[in-house]
Motif scaffolding. Structure first.
Motif, PDB file in Angstrom:
ATOM      1  N   PHE A  62       0.835  -1.201   0.000  1.00  0.00           N
ATOM      2  CA  PHE A  62       0.000   0.000   0.000  1.00  0.00           C
ATOM      3  C   PHE A  62       0.870   1.252   0.000  1.00  0.00           C
ATOM      4  CE2 PHE A  62       0.718  -1.222   4.405  1.00  0.00           C
ATOM      5  CZ  PHE A  62       1.034  -0.044   5.031  1.00  0.00           C
ATOM      6  N   ILE A  63       0.267   2.325  -0.478  1.00  0.00           N
ATOM      7  CA  ILE A  63       0.872   3.660  -0.406  1.00  0.00           C
ATOM      8  C   ILE A  63      -0.193   4.613   0.129  1.00  0.00           C
ATOM      9  CG2 ILE A  63       2.426   3.244  -2.346  1.00  0.00           C
ATOM     10  CD1 ILE A  63       0.510   5.092  -3.992  1.00  0.00           C
ATOM     11  N   GLY A  64       0.216   5.786   0.558  1.00  0.00           N
ATOM     12  CA  GLY A  64      -0.780   6.709   1.061  1.00  0.00           C
ATOM     13  C   GLY A  64      -0.195   8.041   1.477  1.00  0.00           C
ATOM     14  N   ILE A  65      -1.016   8.792   2.198  1.00  0.00           N
ATOM     15  CA  ILE A  65      -0.657  10.125   2.679  1.00  0.00           C
ATOM     16  C   ILE A  65      -0.552  10.078   4.196  1.00  0.00           C
ATOM     17  CG2 ILE A  65      -1.347  12.554   2.752  1.00  0.00           C
ATOM     18  CD1 ILE A  65      -0.850  11.617  -0.085  1.00  0.00           C
ATOM     19  N   ASN A  87       7.561  -5.022   5.006  1.00  0.00           N
ATOM     20  CA  ASN A  87       8.152  -5.452   6.275  1.00  0.00           C
ATOM     21  C   ASN A  87       8.079  -4.330   7.299  1.00  0.00           C
ATOM     22  OD1 ASN A  87      10.021  -4.999   3.940  1.00  0.00           O
ATOM     23  ND2 ASN A  87      10.613  -7.091   4.362  1.00  0.00           N
ATOM     24  N   VAL A  88       7.740  -4.703   8.533  1.00  0.00           N
ATOM     25  CA  VAL A  88       7.857  -3.781   9.668  1.00  0.00           C
ATOM     26  C   VAL A  88       9.237  -4.029  10.267  1.00  0.00           C
ATOM     27  CG1 VAL A  88       6.851  -3.059  11.858  1.00  0.00           C
ATOM     28  CG2 VAL A  88       5.382  -4.050  10.077  1.00  0.00           C
ATOM     29  N   VAL A 154       3.074   1.544  -5.683  1.00  0.00           N
ATOM     30  CA  VAL A 154       2.505   0.488  -4.848  1.00  0.00           C
ATOM     31  C   VAL A 154       3.110  -0.867  -5.211  1.00  0.00           C
ATOM     32  CG1 VAL A 154       0.464  -0.160  -6.229  1.00  0.00           C
ATOM     33  CG2 VAL A 154       0.354  -0.249  -3.740  1.00  0.00           C
ATOM     34  N   LEU A 155       3.505  -1.026  -6.458  1.00  0.00           N
ATOM     35  CA  LEU A 155       4.101  -2.306  -6.844  1.00  0.00           C
ATOM     36  C   LEU A 155       5.545  -2.437  -6.374  1.00  0.00           C
ATOM     37  CD1 LEU A 155       2.424  -2.580 -10.324  1.00  0.00           C
ATOM     38  CD2 LEU A 155       2.039  -4.058  -8.351  1.00  0.00           C
ATOM     39  N   CYS A 156       6.149  -1.311  -5.974  1.00  0.00           N
ATOM     40  CA  CYS A 156       7.495  -1.371  -5.398  1.00  0.00           C
ATOM     41  C   CYS A 156       7.478  -1.805  -3.934  1.00  0.00           C
ATOM     42  CB  CYS A 156       8.176   0.000  -5.489  1.00  0.00           C
ATOM     43  SG  CYS A 156       8.732   0.440  -7.137  1.00  0.00           S
ATOM     44  N   THR A 157       6.301  -1.788  -3.287  1.00  0.00           N
ATOM     45  CA  THR A 157       6.261  -2.084  -1.858  1.00  0.00           C
ATOM     46  C   THR A 157       6.403  -3.581  -1.567  1.00  0.00           C
ATOM     47  OG1 THR A 157       3.835  -2.220  -1.835  1.00  0.00           O
ATOM     48  CG2 THR A 157       4.833  -0.059  -1.388  1.00  0.00           C
ATOM     49  N   PRO A 323      14.196  -7.783   1.768  1.00  0.00           N
ATOM     50  CA  PRO A 323      14.416  -6.482   2.406  1.00  0.00           C
ATOM     51  C   PRO A 323      14.075  -5.383   1.379  1.00  0.00           C
ATOM     52  CG  PRO A 323      16.505  -7.671   2.116  1.00  0.00           C
ATOM     53  CD  PRO A 323      15.451  -8.448   1.406  1.00  0.00           C
ATOM     54  N   VAL A 324      12.840  -4.973   1.402  1.00  0.00           N
ATOM     55  CA  VAL A 324      12.283  -4.159   0.315  1.00  0.00           C
ATOM     56  C   VAL A 324      13.022  -2.835   0.139  1.00  0.00           C
ATOM     57  CG1 VAL A 324      10.236  -2.854  -0.396  1.00  0.00           C
ATOM     58  CG2 VAL A 324       9.995  -5.195   0.424  1.00  0.00           C
TER      59      VAL A 324
END
Lengths: 379, 201
Positions: A62-65, A87-88, A154-157, A323-324
Motif C-alpha cells: 500500500f501507499i498513502g498520505i 516489512n515492519v 505500490v508495486l514497489c512495496t 528487504p524491500v
C-alpha cells in the motif's frame, strides 16, 4: 473507517472499524491511497496461515498520505506521500543488518513483522483499509518521488522488489539460463529482472495461458505451459540440451498446482506448510551445481521437499523475505530509465467496497486477472 | 522442426552437455539489442543485496539502539523463543473466547519449532470462525456467505469462460472450495447435534 476484514476461509467483508491510533512515539497513521492484493494474501484468504484471526485486515502492499505522526517521528510530516515496505522493522537490531528484524514480531522468531499478514507475523492490521498504523515511521516508509505514479509506487512495496531480490538470490551470471516457476506478478517481474542481471535465456512455466502471454510480452520470456507436457522436468532438460537450467526461481509458493495430492494436502487439508510442487520441479530442473531462489511464500509447517535431490546435485538454495527498502534506490533508477514499468501488469482496479469480489476473482483466476489493485476512496 | 526432432538428429557425441564445451550461450550484443536494460545489473558485486550484511544505523533513520517500548495493554501473547515481549508489536484482534484460550496455550506451551504449536493455532482459527459467526448474529450484523465469498465475480468476471478458455489445471480442486468454506459449520452442527443427543439420553 472502512476496512476489509477476514471472516473465515474464502470469506471477507468490508466493515466499519476504529481508525488506528498512535501506539508508539515513532508510529505514523497513513491514509491509504492505493493498495494491492498479493498472491500471498491468498494463503491467508484460504485459511492456510496459522493464527489468522477473524476481523484481521489484510494488505501489505500500500501507499498513502501521512495523516498523523507520533512524538518522536523526525523524517515524515502530515501530508507526505509515502510508500511503505511490506516489512515492519526497527532499523537498529542485529537482525536488521540482515534484513530480518527481531524487534517487531512477538508471535514468532521464524519470521519478521509484516503488515496485514496474520498474528504469525506480528498482528498488525494491513493496508486494505482507509487508514493503517505504520510503526517505525522514521525507518520504513519513504517519500514517493514526484515523477513516480501511484501504481508504480505500490508495486514497489512488495511485488517488484521481491522479484528483483529473487533474481539477485539466483546469483545470475552472464549467459545463464533462468527458469521461473509461476507467471504471477512475482514470476513475471523476476523474469524481467533476470535479463537486467545478464541472463542468456529466461523461461517461465505456468498453467495459465493469459499469464504466460504476459510473461512473453512484458518480460520477453520463453514460456512453457506445464499441462502440455507429461513431465515438465524432462522438457526442461530437453530445452537446455540436457544440462538443466543454471538458475531456478520459485515464484509460486504454498498453493502450487501440478500435483493434486500435494495441493490438496496443503491448500485444502493444511497438512503441509505448502505444496512443494514448484520447489521440487525447481530442484529437479536445475542443473547439478545450480542455484535455486525461493520467493514463493510457504507456511511454518513442514512440506515434502526433495532435499535428497538438492543435496546430491550440490545445489545452492537461497531464500528470504525481501528487504524491500534496500532495493528501492536501484529500482527507482530502472523505472526512471524505462527498463521496468511495473504498472503494466495491473489488470484490475477495484473499489474497497467490492474487495470480496476482487479476492474471489484473483483466487479463482477469473477474467484474466494478474494483479488487482484496491482503491479505498473510489466512491 | 520441433525440439524433439532437433534433439533426435543430434548425434550423442555432439550433445554439448556431454562434452567439455557445454551448451552455447547467446552473445551479449544480441541480448542487449533485444532486451531493454539487459545487463545493467551484470556485476554481481554491484547489486543492492550484495553484500548480505549491510548494517548502517546512520542511514536507516533509526535514532535509537533499542527502541522505546510500546505500552502493553492488555497482556500480549508471545513466542517463548523470545526473551521478552518485543518493544513494538501489533495490537489488532486481541485474544478472546475459546479461540483466544487455545492461542494463549499455543504460545505459552510450545515454541515455534513444535508442530503442536502450529496445529493448535490452526485449530484456534477454526474455532474463531465459528465464534465470529455466532458473534455476528448476536451483534446484528450476520455473516452473508454469498456476499463474503465474492461469488458475484463469477458473473462479473466471466467465470465460465475464464475456466474453460485457459490451459489451466486448478479446476481439479476448485470444486472442493465450498466444502472448505462450509466445514466449520458442518463440524459445529454435528457437534451440537451430538451434544443435544447426549443430553437427552
Amino acid at each position: 473507517m472502512r476496512a476489509m476484514v477476514y471472516r473465515g476461509p474464502y470469506r471477507i467483508r468490508v466493515e466499519e472499524k476504529d481508525r488506528p491510533r498512535i501506539e508508539h512515539p515513532n508510529d505514523a497513521i497513513v491514509k491509504v491511497q492505493l493498495a494491492a492484493i498479493c498472491g500471498s494474501d491468498l494463503h491467508l484468504y484460504h485459511g492456510m496461515m496459522p493464527d489468522t484471526r477473524v476481523g484481521h485486515t489484510f494488505g501489505h502492499e500500500f501507499i498513502g498520505i501521512v495523516d498523523e505522526v507520533g512524538s518522536s517521528v523526525q523524517s515524515l510530516q502530515v501530508g507526505d506521500r509515502v510508500m511503505v515496505p511490506f516489512n515492519v522493522f526497527c532499523g537498529s537490531c542485529w537482525f536488521c543488518a540482515r534484513g530480518l528484524c527481531h524487534n517487531v514480531n512477538p508471535n514468532a522468531t521464524a519470521v519478521g513483522g509484516i503488515y496485514g499478514y496474520s498474528h504469525t507475523t506480528g498482528g498488525y492490521d494491513g493496508g486494505q483499509a482507509e487508514y493503517v498504523r505504520v510503526p517505525f515511521a522514521d525507518v520504513g516508509p519513504s517519500l514517493i518521488p514526484d515523477w513516480m505514479s501511484d501504481e508504480d509506487a505500490v508495486l514497489c512495496t512488495d511485488a517488484l522488489a521481491t522479484a528483483y531480490f529473487g533474481a539477485q538470490l539466483g546469483e545470475i551470471v552472464e549467459g545463464d539460463t533462468v527458469v521461473v516457476f509461476g507467471a504471477g506478478p512475482i514470476g513475471i517481474f523476476a523474469a524481467k529482472s533476470s535479463w537486467l542481471m545478464g541472463a542468456g535465456r529466461v523461461i517461465v512455466v505456468d498453467h495459465l495461458d493469459h499469464r504466460l502471454e504476459k510473461a512473453r510480452t512484458f518480460a520477453q520470456a520463453e514460456t512453457l505451459n506445464f499441462t502440455e507436457y507429461a513431465d515438465i522436468v524432462v522438457e526442461m532438460k530437453k530445452q537446455t540440451d540436457y544440462l538443466g537450467a543454471d538458475v531456478a526461481i520459485d515464484a509460486v509458493g504454498a498453493e502450487a498446482d501440478g500435483n493434486l495430492l500435494m495441493h490438496v494436502t496443503s491448500a485444502k487439508l493444511k497438512l503441509q506448510g505448502g505444496s512443494p510442487v514448484a520447489l521440487n520441479w525447481a530442484i529437479d530442473s536445475v542443473r547439478k551445481g545450480g542455484t535455486i531462489s525461493v520467493m514463493g511464500a510457504y507456511g511454518p509447517l513442514f512440506s515434502a521437499v526433495k532435499f535428497g535431490d538438492a543435496l546430491n546435485k550440490g545445489l545452492t538454495l537461497r531464500m528470504n523475505q525481501c528487504p524491500v527498502k534496500r532495493q528501492w534506490p536501484r529500482l527507482f533508477e530502472h523505472i526512471r530509465n524505462g527498463y521496468l514499468k511495473p504498472s503494466e501488469i495491473v489488470t484490475h482496479r477495484v473499489p474497497l467496497e467490492h474487495i470480496g469480489e476482487a479476492y474471489h476473482m484473483f483466487s479463482a483466476k477469473l477474467d484474466g486477472c494478474i494483479k488487482p489493485l484496491i482503491v479505498p476512496d473510489a466512491a | 522442426m520441433t525440439l524433439d526432432e532437433q534433439l533426435d538428429r543430434t548425434p550423442d557425441a555432439q550433445v554439448p552437455t556431454y562434452t567439455p564445451a557445454g551448451p552455447p550461450r547467446p552473445s551479449a550484443d544480441e541480448l542487449r539489442a533485444r532486451i531493454p536494460g539487459w545487463g545493467v545489473d551484470l556485476d554481481p558485486a554491484d547489486r543492492p543485496s550484495v553484500p548480505k550484511l549491510q548494517l548502517d544505523p546512520g542511514r536507516t533513520g533509526a535514532h535509537w539502539d533499542f527502541p522505546e517500548r510500546q505500552q502493553e495493554e492488555p497482556p500480549r501473547e508471545r513466542s517463548i523463543e523470545h526473551r521478552f515481549l518485543t518493544p513494538v508489536f501489533g495490537t489488532a484482534q486481541p485474544t478472546r473466547g475459546l479461540s483466544g484460550a487455545i492461542r494463549k496455550l499455543a504460545y505459552a506451551r510450545w515454541s515455534d519449532a513444535q508442530t503442536a504449536h502450529w496445529l493448535a493455532l490452526i485449530a484456534a482459527d477454526r474455532v474463531d470462525v465459528v465464534e465470529g459467526f455466532v458473534g455476528s448474529i448476536l451483534s446484528g450484523h450476520p455473516d452473508n456467505l454469498l456476499a463474503e465469498t465474492g461469488i458475484r465475480a463469477e458473473l462479473t468476471g466471466d467465470g465460465l469462460r475464464s475456466r474453460t478458455g485457459d490451459g489451466r489445471t486448478d479446476w481439479k480442486h476448485q470444486w472442493m472450495d465450498p466444502f472448505v468454506v462450509a466445514a466449520p459449520w458442518v463440524l459445529a452442527g454435528a457437534g451440537a447435534v451430538a451434544a443435544v443427543r447426549r443430553l437427552l439420553r
